[in-house]
Motif scaffolding. Structure first.
Motif, short mmCIF file in Angstrom:
data_model
loop_
_atom_site.label_atom_id
_atom_site.label_comp_id
_atom_site.label_asym_id
_atom_site.label_seq_id
_atom_site.Cartn_x
_atom_site.Cartn_y
_atom_site.Cartn_z
N ARG A 294 57.36 72.29 54.61
CA ARG A 294 58.55 72.20 53.72
C ARG A 294 58.18 71.81 52.24
O ARG A 294 57.29 71.03 51.93
CB ARG A 294 59.60 70.90 54.26
CG ARG A 294 60.54 70.66 53.27
CD ARG A 294 61.41 69.43 53.58
NE ARG A 294 62.52 69.04 52.51
CZ ARG A 294 63.16 67.90 52.61
NH1 ARG A 294 62.76 66.98 53.11
NH2 ARG A 294 64.20 67.82 51.76
N VAL A 295 58.62 72.97 51.30
CA VAL A 295 58.41 72.94 50.12
C VAL A 295 59.57 72.86 48.96
O VAL A 295 60.39 73.85 49.17
CB VAL A 295 57.30 74.13 49.43
CG1 VAL A 295 56.89 73.89 48.17
CG2 VAL A 295 56.08 74.22 50.39
N LEU A 323 49.32 72.07 50.78
CA LEU A 323 49.89 72.68 52.45
C LEU A 323 48.70 72.66 53.45
O LEU A 323 48.93 72.34 54.44
CB LEU A 323 50.27 74.08 52.40
CG LEU A 323 51.53 74.51 51.48
CD1 LEU A 323 51.60 75.74 51.51
CD2 LEU A 323 52.71 73.80 51.97
N ALA A 324 47.67 72.54 52.89
CA ALA A 324 46.39 72.61 53.81
C ALA A 324 45.97 71.10 54.39
O ALA A 324 45.39 70.71 55.43
CB ALA A 324 45.12 73.18 53.28
N HIS A 325 46.04 70.35 53.02
CA HIS A 325 45.56 68.67 53.39
C HIS A 325 46.54 67.66 53.07
O HIS A 325 46.15 66.50 53.45
CB HIS A 325 44.30 68.80 52.50
CG HIS A 325 43.29 69.71 52.38
ND1 HIS A 325 42.51 69.99 53.54
CD2 HIS A 325 42.93 70.66 51.57
CE1 HIS A 325 41.79 70.96 53.28
NE2 HIS A 325 42.03 71.38 52.20
N GLY A 326 47.75 68.20 52.63
CA GLY A 326 48.62 67.14 52.40
C GLY A 326 49.64 66.63 53.50
O GLY A 326 50.71 66.49 53.20
N VAL A 335 55.89 68.69 50.69
CA VAL A 335 55.48 69.10 49.11
C VAL A 335 56.57 69.23 48.23
O VAL A 335 57.50 69.98 48.38
CB VAL A 335 54.41 70.28 49.11
CG1 VAL A 335 53.86 70.35 47.53
CG2 VAL A 335 53.46 70.18 50.34
N LEU A 336 56.46 68.72 47.12
CA LEU A 336 57.39 68.68 45.91
C LEU A 336 56.89 69.40 44.91
O LEU A 336 55.74 68.74 44.22
CB LEU A 336 57.89 67.22 45.69
CG LEU A 336 58.69 67.13 44.48
CD1 LEU A 336 60.21 68.05 44.50
CD2 LEU A 336 59.12 65.71 44.04
N VAL A 337 57.26 70.37 44.13
CA VAL A 337 56.54 71.07 43.13
C VAL A 337 57.58 70.97 42.00
O VAL A 337 58.99 71.11 41.96
CB VAL A 337 56.52 72.42 43.24
CG1 VAL A 337 55.95 73.13 42.08
CG2 VAL A 337 55.53 72.77 44.40
#
Length: 412
Positions: A294-295, A323-326, A335-337
């Motif tokens: 989810r981004v 995405l790989a390590h969070g 993830v929040l951008v």
């Protein structure tokens, strides 16, 4: 090195020239005094040399003058003997009779005036000058009738010469050291770019060897498994394709990093909508991912002055790292951008956060602390610095990692 050798050669030449000069000056002065004294000598009716006229001039005067006559009574290496016809009774410089006879014999052998460096009986330096003279009606093949030997004090001239030697030696040493220091600095400046290029080449080769070792080993293992027929061919092809794509991304990242480090990848600065670029990168990443990550994007209209391709790679690397390590193993990433009007782009995840042991060296290659190469974060940092921006990392509000990329805006 050549200039130093030339400098030393000039110094040696100067010392030798001064040494010859002061000797020539003393010999010239002694030659004048001896020639004047020879003009006073007369011969009597029997052809004998009369030296009484010198008594009043050479007994107490300087330089001391000694008259030696050539006879056959005392043989010497020249084939003739020398006897003292006249010597000063109270000379201002006292030298041994052997020194006087030695100078006289040398002048008789050569038939020319000769000068020598000798010492007085007290050990002081003197210049001894011997001038041969001939009988008034002597034949051309007849040797000298006698020798007039004069002595002059050489202490002052030798002291001046020693001072010159010390000055020249010290000056030469200083100039050689200065030349060596300047040469060292210039050579260092000339070699530094080559050493930097060599270091960059070694770093690139090390990166390539480090990054490609694991996927190459995986491909080998996959090929050996396929040859043994232990797995479905479709699955082998699928895994091979994923490995090939991963290796392609690695090679692309290595080349980008190498261009950034060498300065060949010069940023093409132009106005760029950072919010639109971030949305496009997120969309591509979500479509390529099959893990259900989810981004979210919260972006304000922001214009920065930067290279679109380099910034796209930097944002993609930050998002790919999240995405790989969070996230925890087996769970999708959240993830929040965020894009702000001040030219900042923030990527924040809800994962375990940054390992404390790599927090200070997070943007160095091979220091991600999570089993990856760390090239993605290293390239992102290089992109930020190339544009005069910054990339920082810390702990987010949800406990995960938080990366903040700041780029110059049109107002900066």
């Amino acid at each position: 090195m050549t200039s130093a050798v030339g400098l030393v050669a000039m110094a040696v030449l100067a010392v030798r020239s001064d040494s010859a000069r002061w000797r020539e000056q003393l010999d010239h002065s002694l030659d004048a005094d001896s020639s004047w004294a020879l003009g006073l000598l007369e011969t009597d009716e029997d052809g004998r040399l009369a030296t009484d006229v010198l008594a009043d001039t050479v007994n107490t005067g300087c330089p001391p003058l000694t008259v030696l006559l050539v006879t056959g009574d005392a043989p010497d290496p020249s084939g003739a003997g020398l006897t003292v016809q006249h010597a000063p009774s109270a000379p201002c410089l006292s030298v041994s009779p052997g020194v006087v006879l030695e100078a006289g014999r040398a002048a008789v052998r050569t038939g020319e005036a000769r000068g020598f460096d000798r010492r007085t009986t007290d050990g002081e330096p003197v210049r001894v000058f011997a001038l041969p003279f001939y009988a008034p009606e002597a034949a051309e093949d007849e040797g000298p009738q006698g020798v007039l030997v004069a002595t002059a004090d050489a202490a002052a001239e030798r002291a001046d010469h020693r001072r010159l030697v010390w000055v020249v030696t010290a000056g030469c040493a200083v100039l050689v050291l200065l030349s060596a220091a300047v040469g060292h600095v210039l050579s260092g400046r000339a070699v530094r770019p080559a050493l930097a290029a060599l270091g960059q080449q070694e770093a690139f080769l090390a990166d390539a060897a480090h990054d490609l070792r694991t996927p190459a080993a995986s491909l080998r293992t996959l090929a050996e498994t396929a040859l043994r027929g232990e797995t479905d061919s479709t699955e082998v092809h699928r895994r091979t394709l994923r490995l090939a794509e991963g290796m392609g991304r690695l090679v692309d990242g290595l080349l980008t990093r190498a261009r950034l480090m060498s300065g060949t990848a010069t940023p093409s600065r132009q106005p760029l909508r950072l919010d639109q670029l971030a949305e496009a990168v997120v969309e591509e990443a979500v479509e390529a991912s099959a893990a259900g990550h989810r981004v979210r994007v919260e972006a304000e209209e922001t214009v920065v002055v930067a290279d679109p391709d380099l910034v796209r790679r930097a944002v993609g690397n930050l998002l790919g790292n999240a995405l790989a390590h969070g996230h925890e193993p087996g769970l999708p990433a959240d993830v929040l951008v965020t894009v702000g009007r001040n030219g900042t782009l923030t990527v924040e995840d809800a994962g375990p956060g940054l390992p404390p042991e790599v927090a200070d060296a997070l943007f160095e290659r091979f220091r991600s602390g999570s089993g990856s190469t760390g090239l993605g974060l290293s390239i992102a940092a290089w992109v930020a610095h190339a544009h005069g921006g910054t990339l920082t990392a810390g702990r987010g509000e949800r406990g995960g990692a938080r990366f903040v990329l700041r780029l110059p805006t049109t107002a900066d």
